[in-house]
Each structure stands twice: as structure tokens, then as C-alpha cells.
Write a protein that holds these residues in place. Sequence first.
Motif, short mmCIF file in Angstrom:
data_model
loop_
_atom_site.label_atom_id
_atom_site.label_comp_id
_atom_site.label_asym_id
_atom_site.label_seq_id
_atom_site.Cartn_x
_atom_site.Cartn_y
_atom_site.Cartn_z
N LEU A 43 -25.39 -13.39 -4.26
CA LEU A 43 -24.57 -14.56 -4.58
C LEU A 43 -24.07 -14.52 -6.02
N LEU A 44 -24.92 -14.09 -6.94
CA LEU A 44 -24.49 -13.98 -8.34
C LEU A 44 -23.37 -12.96 -8.49
N LEU A 45 -23.49 -11.85 -7.77
CA LEU A 45 -22.45 -10.83 -7.83
C LEU A 45 -21.14 -11.34 -7.24
N LEU A 46 -21.24 -12.03 -6.09
CA LEU A 46 -20.04 -12.61 -5.48
C LEU A 46 -19.41 -13.66 -6.39
N PRO A 89 -6.34 -8.12 -5.19
CA PRO A 89 -7.61 -7.99 -5.92
C PRO A 89 -8.84 -8.13 -5.03
N LEU A 90 -8.75 -8.97 -3.99
CA LEU A 90 -9.88 -9.12 -3.08
C LEU A 90 -10.17 -7.82 -2.34
N ALA A 94 -13.45 -5.58 -2.38
CA ALA A 94 -14.15 -5.42 -1.10
C ALA A 94 -14.42 -3.95 -0.77
N VAL A 95 -13.58 -3.05 -1.27
CA VAL A 95 -13.76 -1.63 -0.99
C VAL A 95 -15.14 -1.14 -1.41
N TRP A 96 -15.64 -1.62 -2.54
CA TRP A 96 -16.96 -1.18 -2.99
C TRP A 96 -18.04 -2.24 -2.80
N LEU A 97 -17.65 -3.53 -2.81
CA LEU A 97 -18.65 -4.58 -2.74
C LEU A 97 -19.22 -4.74 -1.33
N LEU A 101 -23.17 -4.42 -0.36
CA LEU A 101 -23.94 -5.54 0.18
C LEU A 101 -24.53 -5.19 1.54
N VAL A 102 -23.77 -4.49 2.37
CA VAL A 102 -24.26 -4.14 3.71
C VAL A 102 -25.44 -3.17 3.62
#
Length: 307
Positions: A43-46, A89-90, A94-97, A101-102
Motif C-alpha cells: 500500500l505504501l508503494l502504491l 504513466p500508469l 504497471a510494467v514493473w510494479l 506485487l504478484v
Amino acid sequence: MAETLPKDRVTQSFVGTLQWCWKRPLLTALEVLWRWVYGVPALLLLWHEGTRILQTTPLDDAALKQMTLLDPVKASLTLAKAMLALMPPLLAVAVWLVPLLVVTWVIVSSLGRTVVLRRVDSRLHVRPVTLMVLQVIRLAAMSTSFAVWFWCLQEAAKIAVTGPIAQGAEPSMVLYFALAIIATLGLFVLWALVSWGFSVAPLLAMLHGWGVGRSLASSFRLGGLKIKLVEINLVMGIVKIALIVLAMVFSASPLPFETVATQEFLTYWWAGVTVLYFVASDYFHVARLVAYLELWRATAVESGGGI
């Protein structure tokens, strides 16, 4: 010392299982711990990435604040314009985040689930790699269900909003939300009916020391036990809905006193309600796993077999 299910306890009462788990709060504490070990940093990273994107992306804040359901066409155009600006930008993040996360979730959840189940019954096998692969399969199935849900929402929008607009008629937001609610509840019940196998497979792997293929295949071929597992899953689905409703009610309860309640109080109140919701949800997750295990033990005893 690890918790072990009593050998003479073969009850198939879910209420009895809830009581058994309630008397062993350490099980819920372990479940909460491993989930929050993952959830808080995630959550902090998001939050960090989301804030950075919002600060660096030019948006029409005035138009966003003026959106209203009374003018759905204008609101949809405003949202579409905002999404066009936010998507590049999203997607870049998302490409690395998303993979990060998964992968982290698969590892942490498999290890955490192993710790909790071993605390319930120390006789279970330790199969972290098998649980990781099964978790990936479960995530793939869940992603498919979300894709179907999103498709249903798009179709509902075509029927109630974009379709009438194209024909020069007024869109019906009431119809759209009605279709969206029906689709959401329908898919929720469907997932409860079919997803129990993905929850049982890791348990079978730890019970028998099986691999991925055998555990997953056996989880959907349980004979008469299947009905009881589906029943528990449906009960858990109802419980989840009830928890969400209760959380919404408690979140809204201070609003009649908003003239005297400060924003700081409301923030703390909503944070407290959120924490209680997640703790309660984790408790019922543990209860479901214990119920699955007890049902399997009871069936094995009745059939004269072992684990």
C-alpha cells in the motif's frame, strides 16, 4: 508449540469451527501478520507511485470536482479525458510494479499459509513451492473472473448509457447500476461455487505431500465432500458481503454528527473500521481453512482411511 486439531474432533459444524478458532487467537494473529507484512509495504508503494503520477500529470481538477450523476455524459467525458492523461504513466509503472506485487504476494502468501496451517496441525507436510505454483494458478483464475466482470460492466454501459446516447435517447444510470449490481453479485456467487477447489488444493498438497497436478485435480474430485465444501464457501461469501455491509454502516455512522466531528476524528474512525474489517476477514479465512481440514479428517475417519 504448534496447535494440533484434537484427534477426537471430527465435527462438521462450521459454528463449532468458528468457536475452535476463536479460542486460538494466535491463528488469526499469524494470518493477520503475514498478510500485513505484504499489505502495508504494498500500500505504501502504491501510495507513493500514485501520488507521484498525480503530481506530475496535468489534470483538469475543476472539471473533476464538478462531476455529477445528474449529467452522466459530461462526467463520463471528464473521466475519459483524465484517463487519457493518466494511462501512459500508469502503464509505465504497471510494467514493473504489477509483476513485483504478484511475485511478492505468491511468495509471502505461500509461506504465510504454510505457517498458519502447520500451527493448526503440525502433521501437515511443508510444500512451499507447490503452494506458490497453486497460488499462481489461483491468481490466474481470479484475474479471469475480474476480466469477465469488467466485460459485464462494459456491456451494461452499452445497454444503459452509450447505446441510448447513440440513438439520441437519455441514458439510464439507474439501469446501469442495477445491471452492474446484478452482474457483480452473480459473479460473486459463481466464484464462491467454483473457487473452493483452488483453496482446497494447497491443503491437499500439505495433507498428502502431493505435487501441483495431483493436488489441483483431486481438489475438484472429492465426491460427496464437494457439497459440504461448496456450502462452506457460500457461507463465507455471505459472511464477506455481511462484513462489507457492516463496515459501510460503521463508516457512515458518524456522518450525522459531522457538524461536531472533526476531520481528524473521522479519519481515525474510518481507519479503525478498516482495520477491524481486515482482522475479521482474516479470522474467517482461517476458519474456512480449518473447516476444510476438519471435513477432510472426518471423511477420512468415516471411510476408514487416513490422511
